[in-house]
Design a protein around this motif. Structure first.
Motif, PDB file in Angstrom:
ATOM      1  N   TRP A 186      39.867  32.240  34.575  1.00 48.97           N
ATOM      2  CA  TRP A 186      40.174  33.728  34.807  1.00 48.97           C
ATOM      3  C   TRP A 186      39.484  34.283  36.182  1.00 48.97           C
ATOM      4  N   ALA A 187      38.189  33.761  35.973  1.00 45.07           N
ATOM      5  CA  ALA A 187      37.321  34.309  37.343  1.00 45.07           C
ATOM      6  C   ALA A 187      38.089  33.916  38.314  1.00 45.07           C
ATOM      7  N   LYS A 188      38.401  32.869  38.635  1.00 43.69           N
ATOM      8  CA  LYS A 188      39.251  32.097  39.949  1.00 43.69           C
ATOM      9  C   LYS A 188      40.579  32.781  40.056  1.00 43.69           C
ATOM     10  N   ALA A 189      41.273  32.911  38.918  1.00 42.77           N
ATOM     11  CA  ALA A 189      42.721  33.467  39.073  1.00 42.77           C
ATOM     12  C   ALA A 189      42.955  34.863  39.598  1.00 42.77           C
ATOM     13  N   SER A 190      41.751  35.821  38.976  1.00 36.57           N
ATOM     14  CA  SER A 190      42.165  37.232  38.961  1.00 36.57           C
ATOM     15  C   SER A 190      42.303  37.815  40.263  1.00 36.57           C
TER      16      SER A 190
END
Ligand code: HEM
Length: 141
Positions: A14-18
C-alpha cells in the motif's frame, strides 16, 4: 484474521500504491466493467469511457477506502461500518460482484507492482480484500 506477515505485506504494498489512488482505482474499475459488463448496471449514471473523470474520482474513493482500511486491519467492521450500510441498504450491490472487483484490483496491483506483488503478497491482499468484502456485504437482508 490476517497473520502479522500478511498484514505487513498489505501495508508495504500500500505504501507504493497510495500515491496513485485515482489512476489505479480507475484502472481497476475499467477492468471490472470490461471483463464483467454486468457490473456496469450499477453505474448507469457514470461516464464509463476509458480514463474518464467519473472513473478517476470513483476509483480514488474505492481505493482510498481500502487504504484507510489498511490502518484498521484488526478492526475492519467498525472502520467500514458506514460503507457497509451504504452498500447494503442504499446501493444493494449483489454480493457476488465484490469478488469480481477484488479480482480486478489484484490484477491492477500485479500489473503496476510486479516485483512486490509476488505470490505471498497476492495471497495477503486476496485475504484482506475478502475481509473488506465480508464487512461490506454483512448487513444485507
Ligand atoms: C460507492 C467503496 C464494492 C458499487 C462507494 C464509495 C466507496 C466505495 C468509498 C463512495 C461512498 C461515498 O461516496 O460516501 C467500495 C469498496 C468496495 C466496493 C471498498 C469493495 C472492495 C463495490 C461493488 C460495486 C459497488 C462490487 C458494484 C459492482 C458502488 C456504487 C457506489 C459506490 C454504485 C455509488 C457511486 C456513486 O453514485 O457515486 N463504494 N465499494 N461497490 N459503490 Fe462501492
Amino acid at each position: 484474521l490476517l497473520s502479522d506477515a500478511e498484514k505487513a505485506a498489505v501495508v508495504s504494498l500500500w505504501a507504493k500504491a497510495s500515491g496513485n489512488v485515482n489512476a489505479l482505482g480507475a484502472e481497476a474499475l475499467e477492468r471490472l466493467f470490461l471483463s464483467f459488463p454486468q457490473t456496469k448496471t450499477y453505474f448507469s449514471h457514470f461516464d464509463l469511457s476509458s480514463g474518464s473523470q467519473d472513473l478517476q474520482v470513483h476509483g480514488g474513493k474505492v481505493l482510498g477506502a481500502i487504504g484507510e482500511a489498511t490502518k484498521h486491519i484488526d478492526n475492519l467492521e467498525s472502520a467500514l461500518s458506514t460503507l457497509s450500510d451504504l452498500h447494503a441498504y442504499n446501493l444493494r450491490v449483489d454480493p457476488g460482484n465484490f469478488k469480481l472487483l477484488c479480482h480486478t484490483i489484484q490484477v491492477t496491483l500485479a500489473s503496476h507492482f510486479q516485483a512486490e506483488f509476488d505470490a505471498t503478497a497476492q495471497a495477503a491482499w486476496d485475504k484482506f480484500l475478502a475481509a473488506i468484502s465480508t464487512v461490506l456485504t454483512s448487513k444485507y437482508r
